[in-house]
Motif scaffolding. Structure first.
Motif, PDB file in Angstrom:
ATOM      1  N   LEU A 210       0.840  -1.201   0.000  1.00 59.96           N
ATOM      2  CA  LEU A 210       0.000   0.000   0.000  1.00 59.96           C
ATOM      3  C   LEU A 210       0.876   1.252   0.000  1.00 59.96           C
ATOM      4  O   LEU A 210       0.673   2.180  -0.781  1.00 59.96           O
ATOM      5  N   ILE A 211       1.876   1.266   0.858  1.00 60.23           N
ATOM      6  CA  ILE A 211       2.747   2.435   0.944  1.00 60.23           C
ATOM      7  C   ILE A 211       3.564   2.565  -0.336  1.00 60.23           C
ATOM      8  O   ILE A 211       3.780   3.667  -0.837  1.00 60.23           O
ATOM      9  N   PHE A 212       3.950   1.439  -0.889  1.00 64.46           N
ATOM     10  CA  PHE A 212       4.649   1.502  -2.168  1.00 64.46           C
ATOM     11  C   PHE A 212       3.741   2.131  -3.221  1.00 64.46           C
ATOM     12  O   PHE A 212       4.168   2.999  -3.994  1.00 64.46           O
ATOM     13  N   GLY A 213       2.484   1.729  -3.235  1.00 65.27           N
ATOM     14  CA  GLY A 213       1.530   2.283  -4.198  1.00 65.27           C
ATOM     15  C   GLY A 213       1.346   3.775  -4.003  1.00 65.27           C
ATOM     16  O   GLY A 213       1.286   4.545  -4.971  1.00 65.27           O
ATOM     17  N   ILE A 214       1.262   4.201  -2.749  1.00 67.40           N
ATOM     18  CA  ILE A 214       1.088   5.625  -2.453  1.00 67.40           C
ATOM     19  C   ILE A 214       2.308   6.404  -2.938  1.00 67.40           C
ATOM     20  O   ILE A 214       2.180   7.425  -3.629  1.00 67.40           O
ATOM     21  N   ALA A 215       3.488   5.911  -2.592  1.00 65.33           N
ATOM     22  CA  ALA A 215       4.703   6.622  -2.988  1.00 65.33           C
ATOM     23  C   ALA A 215       4.844   6.632  -4.503  1.00 65.33           C
ATOM     24  O   ALA A 215       5.163   7.668  -5.103  1.00 65.33           O
ATOM     25  N   ALA A 216       4.546   5.504  -5.139  1.00 65.85           N
ATOM     26  CA  ALA A 216       4.702   5.434  -6.589  1.00 65.85           C
ATOM     27  C   ALA A 216       3.732   6.386  -7.275  1.00 65.85           C
ATOM     28  O   ALA A 216       4.117   7.119  -8.193  1.00 65.85           O
ATOM     29  N   SER A 217       2.479   6.428  -6.808  1.00 63.41           N
ATOM     30  CA  SER A 217       1.522   7.321  -7.471  1.00 63.41           C
ATOM     31  C   SER A 217       1.898   8.778  -7.222  1.00 63.41           C
ATOM     32  O   SER A 217       1.753   9.626  -8.105  1.00 63.41           O
ATOM     33  N   GLY A 218       2.384   9.085  -6.014  1.00 61.79           N
ATOM     34  CA  GLY A 218       2.816  10.457  -5.725  1.00 61.79           C
ATOM     35  C   GLY A 218       3.971  10.867  -6.618  1.00 61.79           C
ATOM     36  O   GLY A 218       4.010  11.980  -7.150  1.00 61.79           O
ATOM     37  N   ILE A 219       4.914   9.956  -6.779  1.00 62.02           N
ATOM     38  CA  ILE A 219       6.093  10.266  -7.591  1.00 62.02           C
ATOM     39  C   ILE A 219       5.708  10.417  -9.059  1.00 62.02           C
ATOM     40  O   ILE A 219       6.155  11.345  -9.749  1.00 62.02           O
ATOM     41  N   LEU A 220       4.825   9.531  -9.524  1.00 61.69           N
ATOM     42  CA  LEU A 220       4.341   9.661 -10.907  1.00 61.69           C
ATOM     43  C   LEU A 220       3.717  11.029 -11.114  1.00 61.69           C
ATOM     44  O   LEU A 220       3.942  11.693 -12.114  1.00 61.69           O
ATOM     45  N   MET A 221       2.939  11.452 -10.102  1.00 62.93           N
ATOM     46  CA  MET A 221       2.210  12.712 -10.225  1.00 62.93           C
ATOM     47  C   MET A 221       3.166  13.897 -10.218  1.00 62.93           C
ATOM     48  O   MET A 221       2.981  14.861 -10.934  1.00 62.93           O
ATOM     49  N   ARG A 222       4.199  13.814  -9.397  1.00 64.88           N
ATOM     50  CA  ARG A 222       5.107  14.952  -9.310  1.00 64.88           C
ATOM     51  C   ARG A 222       6.038  15.052 -10.508  1.00 64.88           C
ATOM     52  O   ARG A 222       6.281  16.148 -11.001  1.00 64.88           O
ATOM     53  N   TYR A 223       6.538  13.920 -10.976  1.00 60.92           N
ATOM     54  CA  TYR A 223       7.591  14.003 -11.988  1.00 60.92           C
ATOM     55  C   TYR A 223       7.156  13.607 -13.385  1.00 60.92           C
ATOM     56  O   TYR A 223       7.803  13.979 -14.353  1.00 60.92           O
TER      57      TYR A 223
END
Ligand code: HEM
Lengths: 331, 128
Positions: A210-223
């Motif tokens: 879950l945390i991996f998914g959150i971090a991955a989606s956040g990173i996708l969104m930012r970069y």
């Protein structure tokens, strides 16, 4: 099996948003109703469990100690590893909470050829956990910018240091890399070590995915997948002002991020993630080892009815006097 | 309940920190009605790219321009038939958005970003 269930659960959650927002157009549900429900569940569940712990008695003083207890003045007391006063407990607790001192002590035993049993230090868990928790905290604190207009100079400083290398635009945050790297490490640790894999359950893998998914989606969104940050802040400000309005066309990646975060918050009180308040409430950590100086009374002790000799004498004085027994008090 | 004093204080601190935005915004009277309003002063009808793209991804475009100028030595692009210099100050700022305070900063203050470009690049200043 646990790993499979954990993974499927997170994938299902992502598909659920894509279907719910993308196909059915349930933006208000995913952008307003679910986040509110998740936060309510988080705060109530969190407080409920803390109160429940607070209600359980601690029958014995069970401080774990790793150093010399305070005793005679000429024997040196190890204040942090065997705290005697409240301040020493606070010191030890702070080091535990901020720097995971007990993980630093982690050891491992291995059977080497020979056969020989070898005991040694194992610092990787400590390092991984520390990297994970600190980067999570920084990333989390950075998100407050969406919910207030408060310019916090500490956060500005942290962000400037975090993007020190000034790579790309928006500038790369080192904590993003560290967060993903650390989650991956914590996951691989469970998978690669047979002993750990044996004791790992779905409840261990699910939060990691879950945390991996959150971090991955956040990173996708930012970069990578641009979203309209101004509109997102409008939504966030509306949410905390209890006057939410869902902007059009926010982009599915944002909904995925927000939904996974909501699930994390809602799941928190039911899960092992409650170690966050739990560490403060561990009797092995939060008690001073002062057994010999201060008596610890077991709160479970039943109330024992006592009848002192004085009361006994009062009760039978006449009879005793009559049969000529000696009395402490004549009248 | 045991140690209720300490536990309630601890829990209260946690809940207050977690809900900080709610009471902080209410206490300082920050209205959630406030929306940034970047003012566009030049009515060319077009930007160097579509507005929708620019709103979300102008930093990508600037990064791309920067790389092309500094690394590849390309200086000009063709925008809707017009040849433009790929320049932060000369094109973005001087041609259209000379009101940096009311345009770029309007959004950036709201989103709490402060691009460091102006450490080196010139920003337009009003002359009396
Ligand atoms: C447990 C809580 C959360 C975690 C761990 C998390 C994680 C992340 C990460 C790792 C990033 C990459 C950029 C960065 O490091 O700042 C990010 C970006 C982002 N997150 Fe979250 N997030 C959380 C909660 C939220 C919430 C509640 C929102 C709703 C407003 C949100 C909205 C965003 C947005 C809009 C971005 C893009 C930021 C940008 O482009 O600069 N996140 N998140």
């Amino acid at each position: 099996m646990g790993i499979f269930y954990g993974f499927v659960a997170v994938v299902a959650l992502v598909l659920l948003v894509i279907f719910g927002v993308g196909a059915l157009g349930l933006d208000t549900l995913f952008a307003v109703v679910i986040p509110y429900a998740a936060i309510a569940l988080f705060l109530i569940g969190f407080a409920y469990r803390v109160f429940k712990w607070a209600k359980s008695p601690v029958p014995y003083k069970i401080t774990t100690t790793c150093g010399q207890q305070k005793s005679l003045p000429w024997i040196k007391n190890n204040k942090l590893d065997c705290p005697h006063s409240t301040w020493a407990v606070i010191g030890r607790m702070a080091l535990e909470v901020l720097f995971f001192r007990s993980l630093f002590r982690n050891t491992k035993s291995e059977l080497k050829s020979g056969p020989k049993l070898v005991h040694g230090d194992e610092k990787y868990l400590w390092l991984g956990a520390l990297a994970f928790h600190w980067s999570f905290l920084i990333v989390f604190a950075r998100h407050y910018r969406f919910f207030t207009n408060w310019e916090c100079s500490v956060m500005t400083l942290v962000n400037n240091l975090d993007s020190f290398f000034q790579i790309g635009l928006p500038m790369l945050y080192m904590t993003d890399l560290i967060l993903v790297g650390a989650v991956t490490f914590l996951f691989l640790r469970r998978v690669l070590s047979p002993q750990l894999r044996y004791i790992s359950l779905a409840a261990d893998y699910f939060p990691l995915f879950l945390i991996f998914g959150i971090a991955a989606s956040g990173i996708l969104m930012r970069y990578f997948m641009r979203v309209d940050i101004v509109e997102i802040k409008n939504l966030a400000m509306g949410l905390v002002g209890f006057n939410p309005a869902v902007p059009e066309g926010l982009g599915i990646i944002f909904y995925i991020h927000l939904f996974l975060v909501s699930v994390l918050f809602a799941y928190f009180p039911f899960s092992k993630l409650m170690h966050m308040p739990g560490v403060f409430m561990s009797p092995t950590r939060n008690m001073a080892n002062d057994n010999r100086a201060r008596r610890h009374i077991n709160p479970q002790n039943p109330e024992v009815k006592i009848h002192t000799y004085e009361e006994y004498e009062d009760e039978f004085r006449d009879v005793m006097k009559a049969s000529g027994l000696p009395l402490d008090k004549e009248e | 309940m045991y140690n209720s004093g300490k536990i309630i204080i601890g829990l209260l601190v946690f809940v207050l920190a977690a809900t900080f935005p709610i009471w902080y915004n209410a206490a300082t009277g920050q209205s959630d009605e406030y929306k940034p309003d970047p003012k566009i002063v030049v009515d060319t009808g077009y930007c160097v790219a579509e507005t929708n793209y620019m709103r979300k991804a102008h930093m990508d475009l600037l990064n791309d321009w920067r790389d092309r100028v500094v690394r590849d030595g390309e200086r000009f692009v063709n925008v809707q038939g017009e040849v433009m210099e790929m320049s932060l100050t000369n094109t973005c700022m001087m041609k259209c958005h000379w009101n940096k305070e009311d345009f770029c900063d309007e959004c950036h203050n709201y989103a709490e970003v402060s691009p460091y470009c102006w450490d080196c690049h010139l920003e337009p200043k009003e002359v009396e």
